[in-house]
Write a protein that holds these residues in place. Structure first.
Motif, PDB file in Angstrom:
ATOM      1  N   PRO A   1      29.650  37.107  -7.855  1.00  0.00           N
ATOM      2  CA  PRO A   1      28.243  36.725  -8.074  1.00  0.00           C
ATOM      3  C   PRO A   1      28.068  35.670  -9.155  1.00  0.00           C
ATOM      4  O   PRO A   1      27.165  34.832  -9.067  1.00  0.00           O
ATOM      5  N   GLN A   2      28.924  35.699 -10.166  1.00  0.00           N
ATOM      6  CA  GLN A   2      28.802  34.719 -11.239  1.00  0.00           C
ATOM      7  C   GLN A   2      29.153  33.324 -10.742  1.00  0.00           C
ATOM      8  O   GLN A   2      28.482  32.343 -11.074  1.00  0.00           O
ATOM      9  N   PHE A   3      30.214  33.225  -9.947  1.00  0.00           N
ATOM     10  CA  PHE A   3      30.593  31.936  -9.388  1.00  0.00           C
ATOM     11  C   PHE A   3      29.511  31.408  -8.453  1.00  0.00           C
ATOM     12  O   PHE A   3      29.191  30.212  -8.452  1.00  0.00           O
ATOM     13  N   MET A   4      28.927  32.296  -7.654  1.00  0.00           N
ATOM     14  CA  MET A   4      27.967  31.887  -6.636  1.00  0.00           C
ATOM     15  C   MET A   4      26.550  31.717  -7.171  1.00  0.00           C
ATOM     16  O   MET A   4      25.672  31.249  -6.442  1.00  0.00           O
ATOM     17  N   LYS A   5      26.309  32.073  -8.415  1.00  0.00           N
ATOM     18  CA  LYS A   5      24.960  32.003  -8.964  1.00  0.00           C
ATOM     19  C   LYS A   5      24.398  30.584  -8.895  1.00  0.00           C
ATOM     20  O   LYS A   5      24.993  29.641  -9.408  1.00  0.00           O
ATOM     21  N   GLU A   6      23.275  30.447  -8.208  1.00  0.00           N
ATOM     22  CA  GLU A   6      22.552  29.177  -8.064  1.00  0.00           C
ATOM     23  C   GLU A   6      23.386  28.098  -7.378  1.00  0.00           C
ATOM     24  O   GLU A   6      23.082  26.912  -7.486  1.00  0.00           O
ATOM     25  N   LEU A   7      24.428  28.514  -6.662  1.00  0.00           N
ATOM     26  CA  LEU A   7      25.327  27.581  -5.971  1.00  0.00           C
ATOM     27  C   LEU A   7      25.163  27.705  -4.458  1.00  0.00           C
ATOM     28  O   LEU A   7      25.069  28.819  -3.932  1.00  0.00           O
ATOM     29  N   LEU A   8      25.131  26.584  -3.774  1.00  0.00           N
ATOM     30  CA  LEU A   8      25.221  26.563  -2.316  1.00  0.00           C
ATOM     31  C   LEU A   8      26.595  26.040  -1.942  1.00  0.00           C
ATOM     32  O   LEU A   8      26.986  24.949  -2.362  1.00  0.00           O
TER      33      LEU A   8
END
Length: 276
Positions: free
Chosen positions: A201-208
């Motif tokens: 989740p930290q890596f994917m936070k606000e990331l597409l």
């Protein structure tokens, strides 16, 4: 003269503020694999899993054959008359120009790229045709800009530090992208190198994250697999819009409020019906 400088500074400040905009994602990572028909990609268990986890673009098409024009279209909003895989030097503007003027950061993570503004066609498993940044003169001839084209080892460091740029294009080498090895190899490589990140989740936070291909293997058509992953995407969703790499570029232009390059991106439209 002082008024001109003041206006410039105010404009620059407004651009920096706009760089924090984006209702769906703050950063985007595009990973490009190679030369696979849509149906063959969907036979791969990991790519099936990603499609269920995110959104599947069921009518996504490469812009052209062969490979290079599709990479150019991702940055140029058009193939820029590129009709083969030979080295090209393009004078036109590109997505990097739009990003920088709005205060956004960018990098090209290109596996086995030699660095130092290298413009040769190949070196080891690196292929220039899969590195669109170096084909635009205003990047290739500007050392500070082409310093943003780096080997994928830098990606691992940036990811670990939570320091990915606003826009990133990740191009594996000729083995890992499946070009010389096939879709099974590429899918396994993707799973090995990214599954833990996609599940973080930290890596994917606000990331597409966009996983796509340059072109289909079958030259009579150009239907390719493309999946979008991120917090803003409805899991298991899909769209049957007819889309291309240029529509992906338009999606980024719209999300970051960049405007367009006035080429085919001007009439393009990003995917709909997949967002939360």
């Amino acid at each position: 003269m002082k008024k001109l400088v003041l206006c410039f500074l105010m404009l620059a400040f407004s651009f920096q503020v706009e760089a924090s905009s984006g209702s769906r994602f703050k950063k985007v990572l595009i990973i490009v694999l190679e030369n696979t028909d849509y149906a063959d990609a969907l036979k791969q268990p990991f790519l099936q899993k990603l499609a269920r986890r995110g959104a599947l673009l069921t009518q996504m098409n490469g812009v052209t054959h062969p490979s290079q024009g599709n990479y150019i279209a991702l940055l140029g909003g058009d193939t820029m008359q590129v009709v083969n895989d030979n080295p090209v030097n393009i004078k036109g503007t590109n997505l990097v120009d739009l990003l920088e003027v709005r205060g956004y950061t960018w990098k090209g993570y290109i596996e086995d790229y030699p660095g130092n503004c290298f413009t040769g066609p190949t070196k080891g498993r690196y292929a220039r045709k899969h590195n669109p940044f170096i084909s635009f003169i205003d990047i290739a001839q500007n050392p500070s800009r082409c310093a943003n084209i780096v080997d994928t080892k830098t990606f691992e460091k940036d990811a670990a530090a939570g320091a990915l740029p606003s826009f990133a294009l990740y191009a594996p080498n000729l083995d890992d992208d499946g070009h010389d090895t096939g879709i099974g190899f590429a899918s396994n490589w993707l799973q090995k190198n990214f599954e833990s990140k996609f599940s973080d989740p930290q890596f994917m936070k606000e990331l597409l994250v966009i996983i796509t291909f340059d072109e289909s293997k079958t030259r009579s058509g150009n239907l390719i697999y493309t999946a979008l992953l991120g917090d803003s995407v409805v899991p298991g969703s899909s769209t049957n819009q007819t889309l291309t790499h240029i529509d992906l570029m338009r999606m980024i232009e719209d999300e970051f409020q960049l405007g367009t390059l006035g080429r085919k991106d001007n009439a393009a439209q990003g995917p709909e019906g997949i967002w939360k």
